[in-house]
Design a protein around this motif. Structure first.
Motif, PDB file in Angstrom:
ATOM      1  N   ILE A  12      -5.869   2.022  -8.557  1.00 63.96           N
ATOM      2  CA  ILE A  12      -6.274   1.580  -7.211  1.00 63.96           C
ATOM      3  C   ILE A  12      -6.178   0.071  -7.097  1.00 63.96           C
ATOM      4  N   LEU A  16      -3.711  -1.788  -4.515  1.00 63.03           N
ATOM      5  CA  LEU A  16      -4.199  -2.768  -3.537  1.00 63.03           C
ATOM      6  C   LEU A  16      -3.444  -4.088  -3.684  1.00 63.03           C
ATOM      7  N   GLY A  44       0.413   6.037  -5.214  1.00 65.50           N
ATOM      8  CA  GLY A  44      -0.595   6.467  -4.236  1.00 65.50           C
ATOM      9  C   GLY A  44      -0.789   7.974  -4.278  1.00 65.50           C
ATOM     10  N   VAL A  92      -7.022   7.049   2.115  1.00 61.42           N
ATOM     11  CA  VAL A  92      -6.038   5.955   2.149  1.00 61.42           C
ATOM     12  C   VAL A  92      -4.643   6.453   1.762  1.00 61.42           C
ATOM     13  N   HIS A 134      -4.207   2.871   7.503  1.00 61.04           N
ATOM     14  CA  HIS A 134      -3.969   2.677   6.073  1.00 61.04           C
ATOM     15  C   HIS A 134      -4.449   1.289   5.639  1.00 61.04           C
ATOM     16  N   ALA A 138      -7.750   0.693   3.413  1.00 62.89           N
ATOM     17  CA  ALA A 138      -7.489   0.108   2.094  1.00 62.89           C
ATOM     18  C   ALA A 138      -8.374  -1.113   1.863  1.00 62.89           C
ATOM     19  N   TYR A 139      -8.508  -1.960   2.883  1.00 57.26           N
ATOM     20  CA  TYR A 139      -9.401  -3.117   2.742  1.00 57.26           C
ATOM     21  C   TYR A 139     -10.861  -2.667   2.637  1.00 57.26           C
TER      22      TYR A 139
END
Length: 171
Positions: A12, A16, A44, A92, A134, A138-139
């Motif tokens: 992850i 990121l 992913g 995500v 997405h 993700a953030y």
């Protein structure tokens, strides 16, 4: 579970970092499309599958209780962050898949030599929604990871009760 935790954590964090890098790079950088996007997509999918495996194991296993010395708000916050990380680690990648599946110029979703079928109709308006979701999610996942690590650091180095140290349970 510990091994899955750390594998998922590394994947992850790598996804990121790669996702942020990809979006900041200009489209003239060939590596962005030749290896960054394909690897971002396939790893992913791998994270998504690992989370499903991890949830299956968690469902069938007895988990250790949180340290007894945690305050109720800490226990509640830890639970919320853990649930959010699991949910986001599933959602995500699903939004990433939806992006790729709906994008009219997509070259598909690879998965280590296989192609994941694209199930959504090509629609750039839908792609824009999935793209935004997405990114935002993700953030949000990154924020949850920061909170998770901050909690571990707090219990390790700042709590007066040494029994609250959760780090040894993770190794």
């Amino acid at each position: 579970m510990r091994a899955l935790h750390w594998i998922r954590a590394v994947l992850i964090l790598g996804l990121l970092a790669l996702g942020i890098t990809m979006t900041w790079l200009p489209d003239t950088v060939a590596a962005k499309f030749t290896w960054m996007y394909p690897n971002h997509k396939q790893f992913g999918v791998l994270v998504w599958l690992l989370v499903l495996v991890q949830l299956g194991i968690r469902w069938r296993s007895v988990r250790p209780a949180p340290p007894a010395g945690l305050k109720p708000w800490e226990r509640h916050a830890a639970h919320i962050v853990h649930v959010a990380m699991y949910v986001l680690a599933l959602v995500v990648p699903m939004m990433g898949y939806a992006m790729s599946s709906s994008f009219t110029q997509s070259d598909g979703v690879p998965f280590f030599g296989l192609e994941v079928p694209e199930l959504l109709p090509k629609n750039d308006a839908a792609f824009a929604v999935f793209d935004w979701l997405h990114m935002v999610l993700a953030y949000t996942l990154l924020g949850c990871v920061v909170l998770h690590v901050a909690g571990v650091i707090k219990h390790r180095y700042f709590d007066s009760d040494r029994d609250n140290d959760v780090l040894p349970r993770m190794f």
